[in-house]
Motif scaffolding. Structure first.
Motif, PDB file in Angstrom:
ATOM      1  N   LEU A 192       2.772  -6.427  -1.622  1.00 25.20           N
ATOM      2  CA  LEU A 192       3.543  -5.469  -2.414  1.00 25.20           C
ATOM      3  C   LEU A 192       4.571  -6.175  -3.297  1.00 25.20           C
ATOM      4  N   LEU A 193       5.220  -7.194  -2.765  1.00 24.17           N
ATOM      5  CA  LEU A 193       6.231  -7.904  -3.541  1.00 24.17           C
ATOM      6  C   LEU A 193       5.609  -8.759  -4.644  1.00 24.17           C
ATOM      7  N   ILE A 194       4.534  -9.466  -4.342  1.00 22.86           N
ATOM      8  CA  ILE A 194       3.918 -10.340  -5.342  1.00 22.86           C
ATOM      9  C   ILE A 194       3.382  -9.540  -6.518  1.00 22.86           C
ATOM     10  N   ASN A 195       2.739  -8.424  -6.241  1.00 26.77           N
ATOM     11  CA  ASN A 195       2.134  -7.599  -7.297  1.00 26.77           C
ATOM     12  C   ASN A 195       3.088  -6.541  -7.837  1.00 26.77           C
ATOM     13  N   LYS A 196       4.346  -6.602  -7.390  1.00 19.44           N
ATOM     14  CA  LYS A 196       5.389  -5.701  -7.889  1.00 19.44           C
ATOM     15  C   LYS A 196       5.003  -4.223  -7.746  1.00 19.44           C
ATOM     16  N   ILE A 197       4.465  -3.882  -6.590  1.00 20.40           N
ATOM     17  CA  ILE A 197       4.162  -2.471  -6.269  1.00 20.40           C
ATOM     18  C   ILE A 197       5.417  -1.894  -5.620  1.00 20.40           C
ATOM     19  N   THR A 198       6.382  -1.616  -6.443  1.00 21.14           N
ATOM     20  CA  THR A 198       7.671  -1.134  -5.968  1.00 21.14           C
ATOM     21  C   THR A 198       8.090   0.097  -6.791  1.00 21.14           C
ATOM     22  N   PRO A 199       8.921   0.983  -6.208  1.00 23.46           N
ATOM     23  CA  PRO A 199       9.292   1.012  -4.792  1.00 23.46           C
ATOM     24  C   PRO A 199       8.084   1.363  -3.911  1.00 23.46           C
ATOM     25  N   ALA A 200       7.999   0.757  -2.748  1.00 23.51           N
ATOM     26  CA  ALA A 200       6.810   0.883  -1.902  1.00 23.51           C
ATOM     27  C   ALA A 200       6.603   2.305  -1.409  1.00 23.51           C
ATOM     28  N   ASP A 201       7.692   3.002  -1.045  1.00 25.48           N
ATOM     29  CA  ASP A 201       7.533   4.363  -0.521  1.00 25.48           C
ATOM     30  C   ASP A 201       6.981   5.314  -1.580  1.00 25.48           C
ATOM     31  N   THR A 202       7.425   5.118  -2.838  1.00 24.98           N
ATOM     32  CA  THR A 202       6.918   5.979  -3.918  1.00 24.98           C
ATOM     33  C   THR A 202       5.446   5.707  -4.198  1.00 24.98           C
ATOM     34  N   GLN A 203       5.054   4.432  -4.203  1.00 25.76           N
ATOM     35  CA  GLN A 203       3.656   4.090  -4.465  1.00 25.76           C
ATOM     36  C   GLN A 203       2.741   4.594  -3.343  1.00 25.76           C
ATOM     37  N   LEU A 204       3.178   4.478  -2.113  1.00 25.89           N
ATOM     38  CA  LEU A 204       2.379   4.979  -0.991  1.00 25.89           C
ATOM     39  C   LEU A 204       2.309   6.508  -1.000  1.00 25.89           C
ATOM     40  N   ALA A 205       3.413   7.151  -1.373  1.00 26.60           N
ATOM     41  CA  ALA A 205       3.400   8.617  -1.453  1.00 26.60           C
ATOM     42  C   ALA A 205       2.441   9.095  -2.533  1.00 26.60           C
ATOM     43  N   ASN A 206       2.372   8.398  -3.652  1.00 30.06           N
ATOM     44  CA  ASN A 206       1.426   8.768  -4.695  1.00 30.06           C
ATOM     45  C   ASN A 206      -0.016   8.565  -4.235  1.00 30.06           C
ATOM     46  N   ALA A 207      -0.246   7.523  -3.444  1.00 31.02           N
ATOM     47  CA  ALA A 207      -1.612   7.261  -2.974  1.00 31.02           C
ATOM     48  C   ALA A 207      -2.066   8.286  -1.938  1.00 31.02           C
ATOM     49  N   GLN A 235     -11.652  -0.094  12.359  1.00 26.02           N
ATOM     50  CA  GLN A 235     -12.702   0.854  12.013  1.00 26.02           C
ATOM     51  C   GLN A 235     -13.438   1.367  13.242  1.00 26.02           C
ATOM     52  N   GLU A 236     -13.342   0.619  14.350  1.00 26.44           N
ATOM     53  CA  GLU A 236     -13.980   1.028  15.598  1.00 26.44           C
ATOM     54  C   GLU A 236     -13.022   1.805  16.501  1.00 26.44           C
ATOM     55  N   VAL A 237     -11.830   2.101  16.011  1.00 26.10           N
ATOM     56  CA  VAL A 237     -10.854   2.891  16.764  1.00 26.10           C
ATOM     57  C   VAL A 237     -10.743   4.266  16.107  1.00 26.10           C
ATOM     58  N   PRO A 238     -10.894   5.342  16.858  1.00 25.33           N
ATOM     59  CA  PRO A 238     -10.855   6.680  16.235  1.00 25.33           C
ATOM     60  C   PRO A 238      -9.454   7.043  15.749  1.00 25.33           C
ATOM     61  N   GLY A 239      -9.393   7.601  14.546  1.00 22.32           N
ATOM     62  CA  GLY A 239      -8.139   8.120  14.019  1.00 22.32           C
ATOM     63  C   GLY A 239      -7.163   7.075  13.541  1.00 22.32           C
ATOM     64  N   VAL A 240      -7.665   5.999  12.894  1.00 21.15           N
ATOM     65  CA  VAL A 240      -6.769   4.979  12.338  1.00 21.15           C
ATOM     66  C   VAL A 240      -7.067   4.819  10.850  1.00 21.15           C
ATOM     67  N   PRO A 241      -6.313   5.463   9.961  1.00 22.40           N
ATOM     68  CA  PRO A 241      -6.508   5.277   8.519  1.00 22.40           C
ATOM     69  C   PRO A 241      -5.981   3.908   8.084  1.00 22.40           C
ATOM     70  N   LEU A 242      -6.696   3.290   7.174  1.00 19.46           N
ATOM     71  CA  LEU A 242      -6.354   1.932   6.736  1.00 19.46           C
ATOM     72  C   LEU A 242      -6.004   1.935   5.257  1.00 19.46           C
ATOM     73  N   ILE A 243      -4.905   1.221   4.909  1.00 13.16           N
ATOM     74  CA  ILE A 243      -4.459   1.089   3.524  1.00 13.16           C
ATOM     75  C   ILE A 243      -4.417  -0.403   3.184  1.00 13.16           C
ATOM     76  N   TYR A 244      -4.918  -0.735   2.017  1.00 14.03           N
ATOM     77  CA  TYR A 244      -4.869  -2.135   1.561  1.00 14.03           C
ATOM     78  C   TYR A 244      -4.611  -2.140   0.062  1.00 14.03           C
ATOM     79  N   GLY A 245      -4.176  -3.297  -0.450  1.00 12.38           N
ATOM     80  CA  GLY A 245      -3.875  -3.427  -1.867  1.00 12.38           C
ATOM     81  C   GLY A 245      -4.890  -4.302  -2.567  1.00 12.38           C
ATOM     82  N   LEU A 246      -5.208  -3.921  -3.774  1.00 14.54           N
ATOM     83  CA  LEU A 246      -6.100  -4.714  -4.619  1.00 14.54           C
ATOM     84  C   LEU A 246      -5.399  -4.884  -5.964  1.00 14.54           C
ATOM     85  N   ARG A 247      -4.891  -6.116  -6.198  1.00 14.63           N
ATOM     86  CA  ARG A 247      -4.048  -6.404  -7.359  1.00 14.63           C
ATOM     87  C   ARG A 247      -2.828  -5.498  -7.326  1.00 14.63           C
TER      88      ARG A 247
END
Length: 284
Positions: A38-53, A130-142
């Motif tokens: 998040l810091l390297i790619n300047k995805i800030t503020p993090a809470d706002t970006q995650l809320a939009n996603a 992915q083998e655990v039920p009910g675990v959503p995963l978030i990752y960043g791409l650029r």
């Protein structure tokens, strides 16, 4: 392309909220790799970006083991360490420091009872969850965040859970059998009481027949019930009878009165004037 991504994210969020009970605000558990991305790619503020996603408000968490791991990485991760210190701390209960992977695995557990979204750039960790039920995963791409779609294992888990809910458990099956036995015993008891009542009735009727025969009578000779007979009219609602003698007397009196009147009218003599006679005498 951005609209399609939003639709996929909304669909995944609905899946987790409907099937696993996730609620707004969503809790996101981050490891050191995700914070550093998040810091390297300047995805800030993090809470706002995650809320939009995710389409809802979020709360970002990390653990003390993750902070300790970032601290051990040296000066290249100082900014990431400072940013992670501003996040909420999830309880991990580890007396000795563990790696971030094992710490987050222990926090999530087997069923993710705390309903965490996991943010990580570790591909092996994402594959494990992915083998655990009910675990959503978030990752960043650029400079973009992605919500990973539910795996086939999670879909199968939801389907099997729905089938299990549609069938009775062992406890429910035992309770049903007990209920059936109680109902059957009550029905048998009611039927036995009804049969006893019929037997008492028939016994009493037979005893009455025997007594009647001993007394020299027969049941058919006596009236067993009182028949309804036609009753006379209510005397208060009837008119009084007319006396025929008085009416005949009145009628006879009327007739005699009329007769006398006719006799009198017939016996009355006609009066003649003597004027014409005097005139004739004078002429003569």
């Amino acid at each position: 392309m951005r609209l399609k991504k939003q639709k996929r994210h909304r669909k995944a969020v609905r899946f987790y909220t409907a099937c696993f009970g996730f609620r707004d605000p969503f809790k996101v558990l981050c490891d050191g790799t995700f914070v550093h991305h998040l810091l390297i790619n300047k995805i800030t503020p993090a809470d706002t970006q995650l809320a939009n996603a995710l389409g809802a408000s979020v709360k970002i968490f990390t653990t003390r083991c993750v902070l300790a791991e970032l601290r051990s990485l040296g000066n290249s991760y100082v900014e990431s360490l400072n940013a992670a210190r501003n996040l909420l701390i999830a309880r991990c209960d580890h007396e000795k420091r563990k790696s971030a992977v094992s710490c987050i695995t222990d926090v999530i557990g087997e069923k993710n009872s705390e309903h965490f979204f996991v943010g990580t750039q570790d591909a092996d960790l994402r594959k494990k969850f992915q083998e655990v039920p009910g675990v959503p995963l978030i990752y960043g791409l650029r400079n973009t965040l992605f919500l990973e779609q539910p795996s086939a294992f999670q879909h199968q888990f939801v389907k099997s859970a729905e089938e299990d809910r549609s069938h009775m458990t062992k406890l429910e099956y035992k309770l049903l059998n007990v209920k059936k036995k109680n109902v059957a015993s009550e029905e048998v008891k009611d039927s036995s009481e009804a049969n006893e009542g019929k037997e008492d009735h028939t016994f009493g009727f037979q005893a009455m027949q025997i007594n009647m025969r001993k007394n020299g009578g027969d049941l058919n000779d006596k009236v067993q019930f009182k028949r309804k007979r036609a009753k006379g009219p209510n005397p208060l609602s009837c008119l009084k009878k007319k006396q025929h003698g008085s009416t005949n007397k009145v009628a006879s009196e009327k007739e005699t009165g009329n007769g006398e009147a006719t006799v009198r009218s017939r016996s009355r003599k006609r009066k003649r004037s003597h004027k014409s006679k005097n005139v004739s005498e004078s002429i003569v």
